[in-house]
Design a protein around this motif. Sequence first.
Motif, PDB file in Angstrom:
ATOM      1  N   GLN A  33       0.824  37.544  -3.625  1.00 21.56           N
ATOM      2  CA  GLN A  33       1.155  36.151  -3.329  1.00 21.56           C
ATOM      3  C   GLN A  33       0.120  35.534  -2.386  1.00 21.56           C
ATOM      4  N   LEU A  34      -0.297  36.292  -1.381  1.00 23.75           N
ATOM      5  CA  LEU A  34      -1.230  35.772  -0.386  1.00 23.75           C
ATOM      6  C   LEU A  34      -2.651  35.644  -0.936  1.00 23.75           C
ATOM      7  N   TYR A  35      -2.910  36.243  -2.078  1.00 23.31           N
ATOM      8  CA  TYR A  35      -4.237  36.093  -2.668  1.00 23.31           C
ATOM      9  C   TYR A  35      -4.450  34.653  -3.117  1.00 23.31           C
ATOM     10  N   GLN A  36      -3.370  33.973  -3.502  1.00 22.54           N
ATOM     11  CA  GLN A  36      -3.455  32.599  -3.995  1.00 22.54           C
ATOM     12  C   GLN A  36      -3.344  31.566  -2.877  1.00 22.54           C
ATOM     13  N   ASN A  37      -2.439  31.784  -1.920  1.00 25.70           N
ATOM     14  CA  ASN A  37      -2.120  30.804  -0.876  1.00 25.70           C
ATOM     15  C   ASN A  37      -1.696  31.499   0.398  1.00 25.70           C
ATOM     16  N   SER A  38      -1.624  30.728   1.464  1.00 25.50           N
ATOM     17  CA  SER A  38      -1.017  31.203   2.718  1.00 25.50           C
ATOM     18  C   SER A  38       0.445  30.772   2.711  1.00 25.50           C
ATOM     19  N   TYR A  39       1.300  31.616   3.259  1.00 23.24           N
ATOM     20  CA  TYR A  39       2.734  31.325   3.312  1.00 23.24           C
ATOM     21  C   TYR A  39       3.287  31.768   4.649  1.00 23.24           C
ATOM     22  N   ASN A  40       4.398  31.141   5.059  1.00 20.65           N
ATOM     23  CA  ASN A  40       5.099  31.648   6.232  1.00 20.65           C
ATOM     24  C   ASN A  40       6.094  32.709   5.774  1.00 20.65           C
ATOM     25  N   VAL A  41       6.675  33.421   6.717  1.00 18.08           N
ATOM     26  CA  VAL A  41       7.554  34.544   6.402  1.00 18.08           C
ATOM     27  C   VAL A  41       8.764  34.091   5.587  1.00 18.08           C
ATOM     28  N   ALA A  42       9.329  32.936   5.911  1.00 16.62           N
ATOM     29  CA  ALA A  42      10.491  32.442   5.171  1.00 16.62           C
ATOM     30  C   ALA A  42      10.121  32.147   3.712  1.00 16.62           C
ATOM     31  N   GLU A  43       8.947  31.598   3.486  1.00 15.87           N
ATOM     32  CA  GLU A  43       8.505  31.322   2.112  1.00 15.87           C
ATOM     33  C   GLU A  43       8.288  32.621   1.338  1.00 15.87           C
ATOM     34  N   ILE A  44       7.737  33.623   2.006  1.00 14.68           N
ATOM     35  CA  ILE A  44       7.539  34.928   1.363  1.00 14.68           C
ATOM     36  C   ILE A  44       8.888  35.510   0.972  1.00 14.68           C
ATOM     37  N   ALA A  45       9.849  35.450   1.882  1.00 13.96           N
ATOM     38  CA  ALA A  45      11.189  35.975   1.598  1.00 13.96           C
ATOM     39  C   ALA A  45      11.805  35.251   0.408  1.00 13.96           C
ATOM     40  N   GLU A  46      11.642  33.950   0.357  1.00 13.86           N
ATOM     41  CA  GLU A  46      12.199  33.164  -0.746  1.00 13.86           C
ATOM     42  C   GLU A  46      11.536  33.526  -2.069  1.00 13.86           C
ATOM     43  N   LYS A  47      10.225  33.640  -2.074  1.00 10.52           N
ATOM     44  CA  LYS A  47       9.501  33.966  -3.305  1.00 10.52           C
ATOM     45  C   LYS A  47       9.889  35.338  -3.844  1.00 10.52           C
ATOM     46  N   LEU A  48      10.092  36.303  -2.949  1.00 15.52           N
ATOM     47  CA  LEU A  48      10.422  37.662  -3.375  1.00 15.52           C
ATOM     48  C   LEU A  48      11.929  37.906  -3.452  1.00 15.52           C
ATOM     49  N   GLN A  49      12.713  36.893  -3.065  1.00 16.19           N
ATOM     50  CA  GLN A  49      14.173  36.990  -3.056  1.00 16.19           C
ATOM     51  C   GLN A  49      14.651  38.197  -2.246  1.00 16.19           C
ATOM     52  N   ILE A  50      14.140  38.274  -1.013  1.00 18.60           N
ATOM     53  CA  ILE A  50      14.527  39.322  -0.073  1.00 18.60           C
ATOM     54  C   ILE A  50      14.930  38.655   1.237  1.00 18.60           C
ATOM     55  N   PRO A  51      15.664  39.361   2.103  1.00 19.05           N
ATOM     56  CA  PRO A  51      16.009  38.783   3.405  1.00 19.05           C
ATOM     57  C   PRO A  51      14.755  38.509   4.242  1.00 19.05           C
ATOM     58  N   ALA A  52      14.819  37.466   5.054  1.00 20.34           N
ATOM     59  CA  ALA A  52      13.687  37.123   5.921  1.00 20.34           C
ATOM     60  C   ALA A  52      13.355  38.263   6.875  1.00 20.34           C
ATOM     61  N   SER A  53      14.377  38.999   7.312  1.00 16.82           N
ATOM     62  CA  SER A  53      14.120  40.122   8.222  1.00 16.82           C
ATOM     63  C   SER A  53      13.288  41.203   7.536  1.00 16.82           C
ATOM     64  N   SER A  54      13.542  41.453   6.265  1.00 15.38           N
ATOM     65  CA  SER A  54      12.742  42.432   5.514  1.00 15.38           C
ATOM     66  C   SER A  54      11.321  41.916   5.330  1.00 15.38           C
ATOM     67  N   ALA A  55      11.194  40.644   5.004  1.00 21.24           N
ATOM     68  CA  ALA A  55       9.862  40.060   4.836  1.00 21.24           C
ATOM     69  C   ALA A  55       9.068  40.173   6.134  1.00 21.24           C
ATOM     70  N   ALA A  56       9.716  39.939   7.271  1.00 18.63           N
ATOM     71  CA  ALA A  56       9.035  40.034   8.565  1.00 18.63           C
ATOM     72  C   ALA A  56       8.545  41.459   8.824  1.00 18.63           C
ATOM     73  N   LEU A  57       9.357  42.451   8.473  1.00 20.44           N
ATOM     74  CA  LEU A  57       8.939  43.851   8.652  1.00 20.44           C
ATOM     75  C   LEU A  57       7.763  44.185   7.741  1.00 20.44           C
ATOM     76  N   TYR A  58       7.821  43.711   6.500  1.00 20.11           N
ATOM     77  CA  TYR A  58       6.728  43.974   5.565  1.00 20.11           C
ATOM     78  C   TYR A  58       5.437  43.318   6.037  1.00 20.11           C
ATOM     79  N   VAL A  59       5.547  42.097   6.528  1.00 24.86           N
ATOM     80  CA  VAL A  59       4.369  41.375   7.032  1.00 24.86           C
ATOM     81  C   VAL A  59       3.768  42.124   8.212  1.00 24.86           C
ATOM     82  N   ARG A  60       4.606  42.610   9.107  1.00 27.48           N
ATOM     83  CA  ARG A  60       4.105  43.356  10.274  1.00 27.48           C
ATOM     84  C   ARG A  60       3.362  44.606   9.828  1.00 27.48           C
ATOM     85  N   SER A  61       3.884  45.306   8.828  1.00 26.49           N
ATOM     86  CA  SER A  61       3.228  46.508   8.327  1.00 26.49           C
ATOM     87  C   SER A  61       1.862  46.179   7.720  1.00 26.49           C
TER      88      SER A  61
END
Length: 89
Positions: A33-61
């Motif tokens: 997803q980030l190869y095409q655009n920049s996104y905030n954590v909430a947008e990433i969570a929405e695109k992947l249909q996952i909780p924002a808390s999970s998206a935040a952990l994935y982003v940190r990793s």
Amino acid sequence: MANILELNLEDEEQLCRLGAALSSPARIQILKQLYQNSYNVAEIAEKLQIPASSAALYVRSLENAGLINTRLQPGSRGSMKICSRKNDQ
């Protein structure tokens, strides 16, 4: 000029962080997803249909592995983390 991730086989900690970051299909989807655009954590969570808390952990990793850049930007409620790709290859 392309920004290329260089790996050093002597840097075992870097390789372990990279391996851990790439061991999840969801984290790989975030990189795609980030190869095409920049996104905030909430947008990433929405695109992947996952909780924002999970998206935040994935982003940190991914950030700890040196695969993405993040920056804080003022948001409607506090600040939001904007994520973008760090490397082209």
